[in-house]
Design a protein around this motif. Structure first.
Motif, PDB file in Angstrom:
ATOM      1  N   TYR A 244      14.958   3.331   2.728  1.00  0.00           N
ATOM      2  CA  TYR A 244      14.070   4.292   2.857  1.00  0.00           C
ATOM      3  C   TYR A 244      13.960   5.241   3.932  1.00  0.00           C
ATOM      4  O   TYR A 244      14.499   4.918   4.865  1.00  0.00           O
ATOM      5  CB  TYR A 244      12.512   3.630   2.768  1.00  0.00           C
ATOM      6  CG  TYR A 244      12.149   2.482   1.648  1.00  0.00           C
ATOM      7  CD1 TYR A 244      11.384   3.097   0.592  1.00  0.00           C
ATOM      8  CD2 TYR A 244      12.773   1.150   2.039  1.00  0.00           C
ATOM      9  CE1 TYR A 244      11.111   2.229  -0.433  1.00  0.00           C
ATOM     10  CE2 TYR A 244      12.372   0.498   0.996  1.00  0.00           C
ATOM     11  CZ  TYR A 244      11.758   0.943  -0.322  1.00  0.00           C
ATOM     12  OH  TYR A 244      11.426  -0.183  -1.074  1.00  0.00           O
ATOM     13  N   SER A 246      11.962   8.684   5.923  1.00  0.00           N
ATOM     14  CA  SER A 246      10.841   9.250   5.891  1.00  0.00           C
ATOM     15  C   SER A 246      10.930  10.186   7.162  1.00  0.00           C
ATOM     16  O   SER A 246      11.516  10.312   8.209  1.00  0.00           O
ATOM     17  CB  SER A 246       9.591   8.516   6.377  1.00  0.00           C
ATOM     18  OG  SER A 246       9.705   7.901   7.708  1.00  0.00           O
ATOM     19  N   VAL A 259       8.825  11.026   1.926  1.00  0.00           N
ATOM     20  CA  VAL A 259       9.479   9.542   2.000  1.00  0.00           C
ATOM     21  C   VAL A 259      10.368   9.677   0.690  1.00  0.00           C
ATOM     22  O   VAL A 259       9.946   9.912  -0.587  1.00  0.00           O
ATOM     23  CB  VAL A 259       8.189   8.549   1.849  1.00  0.00           C
ATOM     24  CG1 VAL A 259       8.882   7.096   1.808  1.00  0.00           C
ATOM     25  CG2 VAL A 259       7.289   8.295   2.977  1.00  0.00           C
ATOM     26  N   LYS A 261      13.434   7.088  -1.343  1.00  0.00           N
ATOM     27  CA  LYS A 261      13.889   5.721  -1.591  1.00  0.00           C
ATOM     28  C   LYS A 261      15.405   5.824  -2.077  1.00  0.00           C
ATOM     29  O   LYS A 261      15.778   6.693  -3.194  1.00  0.00           O
ATOM     30  CB  LYS A 261      13.213   5.020  -2.514  1.00  0.00           C
ATOM     31  CG  LYS A 261      13.892   3.346  -2.676  1.00  0.00           C
ATOM     32  CD  LYS A 261      12.591   2.620  -3.765  1.00  0.00           C
ATOM     33  CE  LYS A 261      13.251   1.421  -4.009  1.00  0.00           C
ATOM     34  NZ  LYS A 261      12.452   0.576  -5.049  1.00  0.00           N
ATOM     35  N   ARG A 270       9.410   9.300  -3.014  1.00  0.00           N
ATOM     36  CA  ARG A 270       8.196   8.537  -3.294  1.00  0.00           C
ATOM     37  C   ARG A 270       6.721   9.383  -2.995  1.00  0.00           C
ATOM     38  O   ARG A 270       6.103   9.189  -3.693  1.00  0.00           O
ATOM     39  CB  ARG A 270       8.203   7.430  -2.428  1.00  0.00           C
ATOM     40  CG  ARG A 270       9.289   6.371  -2.615  1.00  0.00           C
ATOM     41  CD  ARG A 270       9.812   5.793  -4.029  1.00  0.00           C
ATOM     42  NE  ARG A 270       8.353   4.852  -4.250  1.00  0.00           N
ATOM     43  CZ  ARG A 270       8.092   4.731  -5.827  1.00  0.00           C
ATOM     44  NH1 ARG A 270       8.660   5.171  -6.592  1.00  0.00           N
ATOM     45  NH2 ARG A 270       6.936   4.174  -5.682  1.00  0.00           N
ATOM     46  N   MET A 284      10.702   3.063  11.014  1.00  0.00           N
ATOM     47  CA  MET A 284      10.039   2.480   9.963  1.00  0.00           C
ATOM     48  C   MET A 284      10.678   1.158  10.085  1.00  0.00           C
ATOM     49  O   MET A 284      11.724   0.793  10.607  1.00  0.00           O
ATOM     50  CB  MET A 284      10.713   2.877   8.887  1.00  0.00           C
ATOM     51  CG  MET A 284      10.009   4.522   8.421  1.00  0.00           C
ATOM     52  SD  MET A 284      10.716   5.296   7.033  1.00  0.00           S
ATOM     53  CE  MET A 284       9.975   4.288   5.651  1.00  0.00           C
ATOM     54  N   LYS A 286      10.829  -2.481   7.222  1.00  0.00           N
ATOM     55  CA  LYS A 286      10.123  -3.346   5.879  1.00  0.00           C
ATOM     56  C   LYS A 286      10.059  -4.686   6.206  1.00  0.00           C
ATOM     57  O   LYS A 286      10.903  -5.417   6.892  1.00  0.00           O
ATOM     58  CB  LYS A 286      11.174  -3.234   4.965  1.00  0.00           C
ATOM     59  CG  LYS A 286      10.925  -3.841   3.454  1.00  0.00           C
ATOM     60  CD  LYS A 286      10.352  -2.428   2.760  1.00  0.00           C
ATOM     61  CE  LYS A 286       9.875  -3.224   1.401  1.00  0.00           C
ATOM     62  NZ  LYS A 286      10.947  -3.643   0.492  1.00  0.00           N
ATOM     63  N   ILE A 291       6.256  -1.462   3.704  1.00  0.00           N
ATOM     64  CA  ILE A 291       6.916  -0.710   4.667  1.00  0.00           C
ATOM     65  C   ILE A 291       5.978  -0.246   5.676  1.00  0.00           C
ATOM     66  O   ILE A 291       4.736   0.311   5.347  1.00  0.00           O
ATOM     67  CB  ILE A 291       7.435   0.571   3.846  1.00  0.00           C
ATOM     68  CG1 ILE A 291       8.031   0.155   2.513  1.00  0.00           C
ATOM     69  CG2 ILE A 291       8.235   1.260   4.748  1.00  0.00           C
ATOM     70  CD1 ILE A 291       8.504   1.338   1.648  1.00  0.00           C
ATOM     71  N   SER A 309       2.463   0.976   4.048  1.00  0.00           N
ATOM     72  CA  SER A 309       2.520   1.273   2.438  1.00  0.00           C
ATOM     73  C   SER A 309       2.803   0.159   1.646  1.00  0.00           C
ATOM     74  O   SER A 309       3.935  -0.708   1.907  1.00  0.00           O
ATOM     75  CB  SER A 309       3.776   2.495   2.044  1.00  0.00           C
ATOM     76  OG  SER A 309       3.779   2.565   0.814  1.00  0.00           O
ATOM     77  N   GLY A 313       6.180   3.003  -0.776  1.00  0.00           N
ATOM     78  CA  GLY A 313       6.247   4.492   0.071  1.00  0.00           C
ATOM     79  C   GLY A 313       5.326   5.512  -0.619  1.00  0.00           C
ATOM     80  O   GLY A 313       5.679   6.664  -0.103  1.00  0.00           O
ATOM     81  N   TRP A 316       0.036   5.573   1.934  1.00  0.00           N
ATOM     82  CA  TRP A 316       0.140   5.123   3.310  1.00  0.00           C
ATOM     83  C   TRP A 316      -1.249   5.001   3.680  1.00  0.00           C
ATOM     84  O   TRP A 316      -2.309   5.891   3.582  1.00  0.00           O
ATOM     85  CB  TRP A 316       0.823   5.938   4.289  1.00  0.00           C
ATOM     86  CG  TRP A 316       2.409   6.058   3.747  1.00  0.00           C
ATOM     87  CD1 TRP A 316       2.847   6.964   2.676  1.00  0.00           C
ATOM     88  CD2 TRP A 316       3.351   5.213   4.392  1.00  0.00           C
ATOM     89  NE1 TRP A 316       4.009   6.488   2.660  1.00  0.00           N
ATOM     90  CE2 TRP A 316       4.477   5.545   3.502  1.00  0.00           C
ATOM     91  CE3 TRP A 316       3.301   4.158   5.446  1.00  0.00           C
ATOM     92  CZ2 TRP A 316       5.728   5.019   3.797  1.00  0.00           C
ATOM     93  CZ3 TRP A 316       4.537   3.495   5.428  1.00  0.00           C
ATOM     94  CH2 TRP A 316       5.886   4.079   4.774  1.00  0.00           C
TER      95      TRP A 316
END
Length: 441
Positions: A244, A246, A259, A261, A270, A284, A286, A291, A309, A313, A316
Motif C-alpha cells: 500500500y 499513501s 491511497v 494498492k 483505493r 503506514m 498493516k 491498515i 482503514s 484503504g 479512514w
C-alpha cells in the motif's frame, strides 16, 4: 595492569585524559560525570579534596564486544583549571580488560582531551564490570604522597562480551552493489519476492516497482504503471501479500492523501482523497486486515494523529494521537497483534487508540530508526545512520539483544524486509552508493 605515566608542566588534562580512555563502545551517547574520588562519594566528585574541576564524558559504561571483534571505548576529559607545577599521572586497570595502547585525539583546546582505548582480545563472554583508577600526583604515582586535589578518580566501566550463541545471524554482506533504483526507496516484500518502490529520475517521472526473486542478487522492473500523481516522501506498508502507498508531496509541492494498492501485478487506486489530512514523511503499517497511518508533515505542521482503514484503504477513521514521548515516528509495523512504533522511544498499541511506552535500557539502541522488520517471530531494528552501530533484536519487547552491525552506509532507505531467513536493508540516493545489504544466516 595498564598504566600511563605523564610528567610535565600544565599537563593535567593530558594525564587525566589518558586515565579516562574509552570510546565507541556500542555507540553510546556517553554522559558527563565527576567520577568518585578518594574512594568516596561514587561519582559526585566531592570530598575533602574536591575533584569537580576535572570532568569526564565517556562510553565506558556501555561497551559491547562481539566475538572476535575487540571494541573501542572513548572518554573526553575536561579541566576547569591549569596546574602549573610538574606532576605525574597513572591509569590502572587492575583486572586487565583493556589493551595498554592508549590514543589521544586532538581537540584544538588546551583544556579538553579525547582518548580512546580498546578491549583486550579473548575476553570471555559475559559482563565485566570494574573501574579504571586515575592518580595525579606531584610525586611518583606508586606512592602518591602528594596527590593533586581530587586524586584518585574512579572511572567505572561495564563491558558486555557476546557469545556466538547469543547472535541470530553471522554477518551482513552487500547483495546489490549498484542498485537500479534512485530516489524515494522504500523496501518491503510481496509473495516470495523483495519489492522496492522508488521514483524514477527521468522525465516524465514515475513511481516504479522493482522486484527481486533471488535475495537481491538482481532486480527486475515491474511493467505495472505506478500510482499517480507522482509523489515523493510517501509512505508504504505491506503484509507480504500486497503493498500500500499513501500521500507524499507532488511536483507542485502540494501534499496529497491518495491511497494505492499493489497486488504483485498492478497498482489500483483505493481512494483519491482519504479522510486524513494530506501529508508526507508519514508512516503506514498493516496489522491483520487493518491498515494504519500516522504522523508526518503537512506544510510546516508536524502531525501526530493515528488513522485506520478496515476496507483495504478506501475509507479512514481517526483513532488517537501518538504519545508525545515518541516524537516523530520513524518506523512502524504490526507484530503479535500490536502496532510497534519507533521514534524517540518505542511504543505499542493493540488498537491504535491506547499506547504503552516500552523503555529500552541500552544507550546504544537505534532510536529514530527507519528500518525495522520481523524475522522468525523476532523483531529487528537497525540504525538508520549505520557507521558500525549494532542492530538490536527482541522476542518480547523487554529484553533487547545486540546483533552484528551492518556494513555502514549513508542515506538509509525507509523500510527493512525479511525473506528466506534473511534481513534486507537499502541505502543511497541519486548517484550516492545505492546498494542493498542482507544478513547471512
Amino acid at each position: 595492569m595498564l598504566k600511563k605515566n605523564i610528567s610535565g608542566v600544565a599537563a593535567l588534562v593530558l594525564a587525566a585524559g589518558l586515565s579516562a580512555c574509552g570510546g565507541g563502545g556500542g555507540g553510546s551517547n556517553g554522559s558527563s560525570t565527576n567520577p568518585g574520588n578518594n574512594g568516596g562519594n561514587g561519582g559526585n566528585g566531592s570530598s575533602t579534596n574536591d575533584g569537580s574541576w576535572l570532568t569526564f564524558r565517556s562510553t565506558l559504561d556501555d561497551i559491547l564486544v562481539f566475538p572476535g571483534q575487540p571494541a573501542r571505548a572513548g572518554i573526553t576529559a575536561q579541566s576547569s583549571k591549569v596546574i602549573s607545577e610538574t606532576f605525574n599521572g597513572a591509569l590502572t586497570d587492575n583486572i586487565g580488560v583493556f589493551n595498554p595502547d592508549v590514543r589521544m585525539d586532538p581537540t584544538g583546546s588546551p583544556l579538553i582531551y579525547v582518548f580512546s582505548l580498546q578491549t583486550r582480545a579473548g575476553l570471555p563472554a559475559g559482563v565485566h564490570t570494574g573501574a579504571l583508577e586515575l592518580k595525579l600526583c606531584y610525586d611518583a604515582p606508586t606512592t602518591c604522597a602528594r596527590p593533586i586535589a581530587g586524586s584518585p578518580w574512579q572511572l567505572p566501566y561495564k563491558i558486555t562480551v557476546l557469545a556466538e550463541s547469543d547472535l541470530h545471524y553471522s554477518r551482513w554482506e552487500t547483495a546489490t552493489p549498484s542498485a537500479p533504483f534512485v530516489y524515494g526507496m522504500q523496501l518491503a516484500t510481496i509473495g516470495s519476492s523483495l519489492a522496492m518502490v522508488s521514483v524514477s529520475p527521468y522525465t516524465p517521472q514515475q513511481i516504479q516497482t522493482w522486484l527481486s526473486s533471488d535475495n537481491a542478487d538482481s532486480w527486475q522492473l515491474s511493467p505495472a504503471a505506478g500510482p499517480t500523481p507522482v509523489t515523493n516522501a510517501y509512505a508504504t506498508a505491506g503484509d507480504g501479500t500486497a503493498l500500500y502507498l499513501s500521500g507524499g508531496r507532488d511536483s507542485n509541492n502540494n501534499d496529497t492523501n491518495h491511497v494505492w494498492k499493489f497486488d504483485g501485478a498492478r497498482w489500483t487506486q483505493r481512494t483519491a482523497a482519504g479522510e486524513f489530512l494530506p501529508r508526507e514523511q508519514h508512516l503506514m503499517a498493516k496489522m491483520g486486515s487493518d491498515i494504519y497511518l500516522m504522523g508526518g508533515v503537512n506544510g510546516s505542521q508536524q502531525l501526530s494523529d493515528v488513522w485506520k482503514s478496515s476496507d483495504d484503504g478506501s475509507h479512514w477513521s481517526r483513532l488517537a494521537t501518538l504519545p508525545a514521548a515518541l516524537g516523530r515516528p520513524t518506523c512502524a509495523l504490526g507484530w503479535r497483534g500490536s502496532l510497534v512504533v519507533i521514534g524517540d522511544t518505542v511504543v505499542t498499541s493493540s488498537d491504535g487508540k491506547t499506547w504503552t511506552e516500552r523503555p529500552v535500557s541500552s544507550k546504544s539502541f537505534p532510536y529514530k530508526s527507519s528500518q525495522c522488520a520481523v524475522l522468525k517471530d523476532r523483531l529487528y531494528v537497525t540504525p538508520s545512520d549505520g557507521y558500525g552501530r549494532p542492530t538490536y533484536s527482541t522476542a518480547d519487547l523487554q529484553t533487547w539483544q545486540p546483533e552484528r552491525a551492518d556494513l555502514g552506509r549513508q542515506f538509509a532507505a525507509q523500510g527493512m524486509a525479511a525473506l528466506n531467513g534473511r534481513l534486507f536493508i537499502a541505502a543511497g540516493v541519486g548517484t550516492s552508493s545505492r546498494e542493498v545489504m542482507r544478513t547471512v544466516p
